[in-house]
Design a protein around this motif. Sequence first.
Motif, short mmCIF file in Angstrom:
data_model
loop_
_atom_site.label_atom_id
_atom_site.label_comp_id
_atom_site.label_asym_id
_atom_site.label_seq_id
_atom_site.Cartn_x
_atom_site.Cartn_y
_atom_site.Cartn_z
N PRO A 183 0.80 -1.24 0.00
CA PRO A 183 0.00 0.00 0.00
C PRO A 183 0.82 1.28 0.00
O PRO A 183 0.32 2.33 -0.39
CB PRO A 183 -0.83 -0.12 1.29
N ARG A 184 2.09 1.21 0.42
CA ARG A 184 2.92 2.41 0.45
C ARG A 184 3.82 2.55 -0.79
O ARG A 184 4.57 3.50 -0.91
CB ARG A 184 3.81 2.41 1.70
N LEU A 185 3.71 1.62 -1.71
CA LEU A 185 4.55 1.62 -2.91
C LEU A 185 4.26 2.85 -3.76
O LEU A 185 3.11 3.10 -4.14
CB LEU A 185 4.31 0.35 -3.71
N ILE A 186 5.32 3.62 -4.09
CA ILE A 186 5.13 4.83 -4.87
C ILE A 186 5.91 4.81 -6.19
O ILE A 186 5.61 5.59 -7.10
CB ILE A 186 5.52 6.09 -4.08
N SER A 187 6.92 3.93 -6.31
CA SER A 187 7.74 3.94 -7.53
C SER A 187 8.15 2.52 -7.92
O SER A 187 8.64 1.75 -7.08
CB SER A 187 9.00 4.79 -7.31
N VAL A 188 7.95 2.18 -9.19
CA VAL A 188 8.34 0.87 -9.74
C VAL A 188 9.07 1.11 -11.06
O VAL A 188 8.58 1.82 -11.93
CB VAL A 188 7.12 -0.03 -9.99
N ASP A 189 10.26 0.52 -11.18
CA ASP A 189 11.00 0.55 -12.44
C ASP A 189 10.96 -0.86 -13.03
O ASP A 189 11.65 -1.75 -12.54
CB ASP A 189 12.44 1.01 -12.21
N ALA A 190 10.15 -1.04 -14.05
CA ALA A 190 10.02 -2.34 -14.71
C ALA A 190 10.51 -2.26 -16.16
O ALA A 190 10.10 -3.06 -17.00
CB ALA A 190 8.57 -2.80 -14.66
N SER A 191 11.39 -1.35 -16.44
CA SER A 191 11.84 -1.13 -17.81
C SER A 191 12.67 -2.31 -18.31
O SER A 191 13.29 -3.04 -17.54
CB SER A 191 12.66 0.17 -17.89
N TYR A 192 12.67 -2.49 -19.62
CA TYR A 192 13.48 -3.49 -20.31
C TYR A 192 13.29 -4.90 -19.75
O TYR A 192 14.22 -5.54 -19.30
CB TYR A 192 14.96 -3.09 -20.27
N ASN A 193 12.05 -5.34 -19.77
CA ASN A 193 11.72 -6.69 -19.31
C ASN A 193 10.99 -7.50 -20.38
O ASN A 193 10.42 -8.55 -20.06
CB ASN A 193 10.89 -6.63 -18.03
N LEU A 194 11.00 -7.02 -21.62
CA LEU A 194 10.37 -7.75 -22.73
C LEU A 194 8.89 -8.01 -22.49
O LEU A 194 8.36 -9.05 -22.88
CB LEU A 194 11.11 -9.07 -22.99
N MET A 195 8.20 -7.08 -21.84
CA MET A 195 6.77 -7.27 -21.56
C MET A 195 5.94 -7.06 -22.82
O MET A 195 6.09 -6.05 -23.51
CB MET A 195 6.33 -6.32 -20.45
N PHE A 255 -5.16 6.88 -15.02
CA PHE A 255 -4.16 6.63 -13.97
C PHE A 255 -3.16 7.78 -13.94
O PHE A 255 -2.20 7.83 -14.72
CB PHE A 255 -3.45 5.30 -14.23
N GLN A 256 -3.43 8.71 -13.04
CA GLN A 256 -2.57 9.88 -12.88
C GLN A 256 -2.37 10.17 -11.39
O GLN A 256 -3.18 9.76 -10.55
CB GLN A 256 -3.17 11.11 -13.57
N HIS A 257 -1.28 10.86 -11.12
CA HIS A 257 -1.02 11.30 -9.74
C HIS A 257 -0.65 12.77 -9.78
O HIS A 257 0.34 13.15 -10.40
CB HIS A 257 0.12 10.48 -9.12
N LYS A 265 2.95 6.43 -7.73
CA LYS A 265 3.16 7.67 -8.48
C LYS A 265 3.82 7.44 -9.83
O LYS A 265 3.63 8.22 -10.76
CB LYS A 265 4.03 8.63 -7.67
N ARG A 266 4.61 6.36 -9.94
CA ARG A 266 5.38 6.17 -11.17
C ARG A 266 5.60 4.68 -11.43
O ARG A 266 6.02 3.95 -10.53
CB ARG A 266 6.73 6.88 -11.05
N LEU A 267 5.32 4.25 -12.67
CA LEU A 267 5.57 2.88 -13.09
C LEU A 267 6.26 2.97 -14.46
O LEU A 267 5.63 3.26 -15.46
CB LEU A 267 4.27 2.09 -13.18
N ASP A 268 7.56 2.73 -14.46
CA ASP A 268 8.38 2.88 -15.65
C ASP A 268 8.29 1.62 -16.51
O ASP A 268 8.72 0.55 -16.10
CB ASP A 268 9.83 3.16 -15.26
N MET A 269 7.75 1.78 -17.73
CA MET A 269 7.58 0.65 -18.64
C MET A 269 8.43 0.83 -19.90
O MET A 269 8.22 0.13 -20.90
CB MET A 269 6.11 0.54 -19.03
#
Length: 524
Positions: free
Chosen positions: A445-457, A500-502, A477-481
């Motif tokens: 619930p406190r997660l604010i930033s995820v970097d998931a870049s370059y994962n062949l999604m 989906f905005q913050h 706040k941020r999910l890097d794809m």
Amino acid sequence: MGENVQETMYLVILGRCCLSCVGLSSLTISNHQLNGNTFTGRSICKTEVALRPTFSGRICSINVSDNILRYICHEDHMSFQKCVCKELSFHLQTFGPYLRCLRLLNVLCVTEISELLRKSKLQRLVLRWIRSEKHVEPLCKLLIQSRDTLTSLEFIHCKLSSNSINAICASLHEKGIHTTGMQRFCIKTSSIEIDPLAAPSAFIAFLMSVRTLHSLHFCDSNLDRHISRMVFSTLFDSSSNISSLDLSENNISGWLSTFSWRSVVGSPSSGKSLGSLCKLNLRGNELDKYDAENLAHALLHMPGLESLDLSGNPIEDSGIRSLISYFTKNPNSRLADLDLENCELSCCGVIEFLDTLFMLEKPFKLLSVADNALGSEVAEAIVNSFTVSIESLNISGIGLGPLGFLALGSKLEKGSKKLLSINISKNRGGLETARFLSKLIPLAPRLISVDASYNLMPPESLLMLCDSLRTAKGDLKRLDMTGNSCINHKADHSTLLSEFQHNGEPIFVLPSSLASHVPYDDDP
């Protein structure tokens, strides 16, 4: 001139040019803004460019351009041909008493500058390209007249001999009189030439006697193990009040080779320690497993250490086991931020280390084991680390692959109420990456930033993550794809993404149309 204007008065000197400005916090003018000996005021750069200047005249011969004079003077003051305001020396003398910050290149480091600024009360001084004795003598005059107010001194792209460092430190600290208020001393991207067998006496006295010194940085300064050992031993033997020490980007392997036996006679009860040291940066120092073993002894004498950066050092599993030994002996350690990125660690060593975290009285807040070839076998230990209050976790480029993310998702049951940010980029997880995140987001619930870049999604990953965000009650706040093929360019995602905005900013950072088809290449 108002009190607020006086306090925000800054002077910046770069290359062959200088400008005094009233009411601005900072203004940088590049070398390109001087036409002859006149400021033009054109093409203000956002970033500073280190250039070797060619100016060799006197400061009093430099004039300020009409454009800048119109900016800093009265609008109706249109005739500048005979105005004293055109002379740079006028601005230095007039506004010098309000000067607090000065950035100075070597060509303007002359006796004239100290004369023009004799009434200034400098607090911060940044020097660039100081490379000969002829620049050091005028600098020392400026330091002597400013040492009662100067709190920060920084050298960038400089070449400092033993005599130069001795003269500089002697100017900062008068022997027997503790009047200096220096708090930050920094030499970076420079070359220090000191004979460790004949260390500059004023430099040693400065390190030992200036009790106000809190931050000491020698980043990328051509230090060797002998000079580093001398600096560290001096600080240790004097029980320095230093709170931040940066020796990064220097080849100092072996610098603590004598500390293991010193720790026997110099136990914490002996009174010698670096009790105030909170941050130690040893990034990229070519440290090996033997250095890590010696460091483990030294850490026992740093009871207040909170942040340790060992990234870019080939300490291997033997090195991380030395750190495990330190934590075993010192379970109440205050260390909360540890960077082990690119340390040539294996899965076994990292699993042992993560298991050790459970015995600590004060859990880690930030941990990075990025860019180590760990593989999918480390997944269970990573999930378990979520439960020990880690707030920021970097596992970028560790070779998880689809199997690793599948294992992460299958073990993810309790989630993490403390996790604030996670970097899982460059792991080639494909769709399993999105499946893992779709489970993690509602459980953190406190997660604010995820970097998931370059994962062949693939494209379906985006819809999966959107569904997860709708059910989550967090504050992401941020999910890097970026670097993924998650965009179907035949479909219009604008309506979906606007959902989906913050604070008016989109949560998703999506790849461009060109980059989305290019997989990340992590092969050497």
